[in-house]
Design an enzyme around this catalytic site. Sequence first.
Site, PDB file in Angstrom:
ATOM      1  N   CYS A  38      -7.937  25.384  14.433  1.00 44.74           N
ATOM      2  CA  CYS A  38      -6.716  26.198  14.506  1.00 44.74           C
ATOM      3  C   CYS A  38      -6.521  27.077  13.272  1.00 44.74           C
ATOM      4  O   CYS A  38      -5.703  27.991  13.292  1.00 44.74           O
ATOM      5  CB  CYS A  38      -5.495  25.310  14.699  1.00 44.74           C
ATOM      6  SG  CYS A  38      -5.423  24.610  16.336  1.00 44.74           S
TER       7      CYS A  38
HETATM    8  N1  COA Z   1       5.345  13.807  30.786  1.00 48.47           N
HETATM    9  C1  COA Z   1       6.187  12.769  30.659  1.00 48.47           C
HETATM   10  N2  COA Z   1       6.066  11.846  29.696  1.00 48.47           N
HETATM   11  C2  COA Z   1       5.055  11.964  28.826  1.00 48.47           C
HETATM   12  C3  COA Z   1       4.144  13.020  28.907  1.00 48.47           C
HETATM   13  C4  COA Z   1       4.311  13.961  29.935  1.00 48.47           C
HETATM   14  N3  COA Z   1       3.468  14.998  30.076  1.00 48.47           N
HETATM   15  N4  COA Z   1       3.252  12.904  27.905  1.00 48.47           N
HETATM   16  C5  COA Z   1       3.589  11.795  27.231  1.00 48.47           C
HETATM   17  N5  COA Z   1       4.668  11.210  27.794  1.00 48.47           N
HETATM   18  C6  COA Z   1       5.345   9.976  27.375  1.00 48.47           C
HETATM   19  C7  COA Z   1       4.432   9.091  26.552  1.00 48.47           C
HETATM   20  O1  COA Z   1       3.609   8.306  27.375  1.00 48.47           O
HETATM   21  C8  COA Z   1       5.421   8.298  25.768  1.00 48.47           C
HETATM   22  O2  COA Z   1       5.944   7.255  26.567  1.00 48.47           O
HETATM   23  P1  COA Z   1       6.240   5.808  25.924  1.00 48.47           P
HETATM   24  O3  COA Z   1       7.280   6.072  24.856  1.00 48.47           O
HETATM   25  O4  COA Z   1       6.724   5.037  27.082  1.00 48.47           O
HETATM   26  O5  COA Z   1       4.935   5.358  25.338  1.00 48.47           O
HETATM   27  C9  COA Z   1       6.539   9.277  25.505  1.00 48.47           C
HETATM   28  O6  COA Z   1       6.422  10.279  26.525  1.00 48.47           O
HETATM   29  C10 COA Z   1       6.439   9.932  24.140  1.00 48.47           C
HETATM   30  O7  COA Z   1       5.110  10.432  23.973  1.00 48.47           O
HETATM   31  P2  COA Z   1       4.560  10.946  22.602  1.00 48.47           P
HETATM   32  O8  COA Z   1       3.115  11.369  22.760  1.00 48.47           O
HETATM   33  O9  COA Z   1       4.827   9.932  21.549  1.00 48.47           O
HETATM   34  O10 COA Z   1       5.491  12.234  22.421  1.00 48.47           O
HETATM   35  P3  COA Z   1       5.800  13.102  21.163  1.00 48.47           P
HETATM   36  O11 COA Z   1       7.260  13.219  21.072  1.00 48.47           O
HETATM   37  O12 COA Z   1       5.037  12.642  19.962  1.00 48.47           O
HETATM   38  O13 COA Z   1       5.227  14.527  21.569  1.00 48.47           O
HETATM   39  C11 COA Z   1       3.334  15.973  21.126  1.00 48.47           C
HETATM   40  C12 COA Z   1       3.853  14.722  21.858  1.00 48.47           C
HETATM   41  C13 COA Z   1       1.816  16.055  21.370  1.00 48.47           C
HETATM   42  C14 COA Z   1       3.999  17.202  21.702  1.00 48.47           C
HETATM   43  C15 COA Z   1       3.670  15.855  19.627  1.00 48.47           C
HETATM   44  O14 COA Z   1       3.228  14.614  19.114  1.00 48.47           O
HETATM   45  C16 COA Z   1       3.036  16.949  18.797  1.00 48.47           C
HETATM   46  O15 COA Z   1       3.322  18.097  18.964  1.00 48.47           O
HETATM   47  N6  COA Z   1       2.198  16.572  17.830  1.00 48.47           N
HETATM   48  C17 COA Z   1       1.501  17.537  17.000  1.00 48.47           C
HETATM   49  C18 COA Z   1       0.473  18.172  17.841  1.00 48.47           C
HETATM   50  C19 COA Z   1      -0.298  19.220  17.137  1.00 48.47           C
HETATM   51  O16 COA Z   1       0.202  20.046  16.437  1.00 48.47           O
HETATM   52  N7  COA Z   1      -1.585  19.193  17.336  1.00 48.47           N
HETATM   53  C20 COA Z   1      -2.410  20.175  16.813  1.00 48.47           C
HETATM   54  C21 COA Z   1      -3.233  20.648  17.914  1.00 48.47           C
HETATM   55  S1  COA Z   1      -4.263  21.886  17.344  1.00 48.47           S
END
Ligand code: COA
Length: 372
Positions: free
Chosen positions: A156
């Site tokens: 990225c």
């Molecule tokens: N729909 C519904 N629920 C979902 C889901 C979806 N598509 N994806 C995940 N969930 C659920 C999970 O299973 C979890 O359930 P649980 O609490 O029962 O275990 C809950 O929602 C929370 O998931 P989580 O992955 O912990 O969410 P989050 O708030 O951390 O958000 C991201 C996820 C990926 C958006 C976030 O962590 C993020 O942006 N991280 C940084 C990513 C980044 O910048 N990466 C760089 C890439 S280049």
Amino acid sequence: MHSVAITGTGVFTPTETITNDELVAAFNAYADLYNTENANEIAAGKLEAKPQSSADFILAASGIERRYVLDKSGVLDPARMYPSLPPRDDDAPSIMADIGVDAARQAIEMAGINAEDIDCILCAASNHERAYPAIAVEIQSLLGAGGFAYDMNVACSSATFGIQSATDMIRAGSVRNALVINPEICSAHLEWRDRDCHFIFGDVATATLLQRDEDATGAHFKVRSTRLATQFSNNIRNNNGFLRRTRDQMDDRRDMQFMQNGRKVFKEVLPLVSKHIATHMDEEKVKAGDLKRLWLHQANKSMNDYIGKRVLGRDPEPGEQPNILQDYANTSSAGSIIAFAQHSDDLTPGDIGLICSFGAGYSVGSVIVERA
Ligand code: COA
């Protein structure tokens, strides 16, 4: 030493979009199909049932509303769930070259120069369509540019790392005009069958043209300073590489596409980026009050809100830290450049802004620019 300017930018945007509702409908149909086909194993506790995705979750967790993709039908086909981008003949332009050239031509036109005057092209992206010949050399040939070209990959952060490379070369005098091109076909490295990440990415290509400041003929930004940093982490990883086709490996291995530990990325990258920007600004004697705009990497709205607040010492005013991820999603290295290209025209001479990207590696790059 020569001073350097950004004199042109370009953004290639695919014609097809996928809204969160469309994405979730396709994912849920796929999950139903999977659960039906594997009903016995799931009942026996040998496999886990696929849970449903939710558009409300996606918007709340990421701020993404839709994404552009090169092929919508393949991604949304519940029996397929990946884009249909057939390999092209060796004599035809590669897809990355095609979309990169489109963005490059916009940047060249904006700068008002000729393609043959370009003496360096860097194709800087998270994934490359082939190992060699370099996509950058193909783009050089398609544009009719001179000099030399090469591919580079810092995930990225590829755009800002490319900008520093180009800036240093122009400063030193080894090249005069350089193009940094970021064609990101993220739809092909994303596992659309994984609920945790299927909403994250979109496709796009960006281009940034850098020249000696003295050669700029139109509105431009002086590059005041660049700063890069890396720190190893496995939390964003893709194991696909030229060793993948050994006999003991299977093509459907999950680690052959984008994988992340999103929570850890969130926690670890935020302090890294905030500190990086603060140190860069400090060393360049740029105060928070001097910054008119922040063009940040576009991965997640909460991350950008947090970084904006840390850098400025207050909540950013609307427009001070433009987000484009609601429309484009995460487009890897291209995100901060889309924000810069689409939200910089209104700055006036002397206004200072900062482009910053961050991601796998970990890697972080920042570029302080001043409107000339
Ligand atoms: N729909 C519904 N629920 C979902 C889901 C979806 N598509 N994806 C995940 N969930 C659920 C999970 O299973 C979890 O359930 P649980 O609490 O029962 O275990 C809950 O929602 C929370 O998931 P989580 O992955 O912990 O969410 P989050 O708030 O951390 O958000 C991201 C996820 C990926 C958006 C976030 O962590 C993020 O942006 N991280 C940084 C990513 C980044 O910048 N990466 C760089 C890439 S280049």
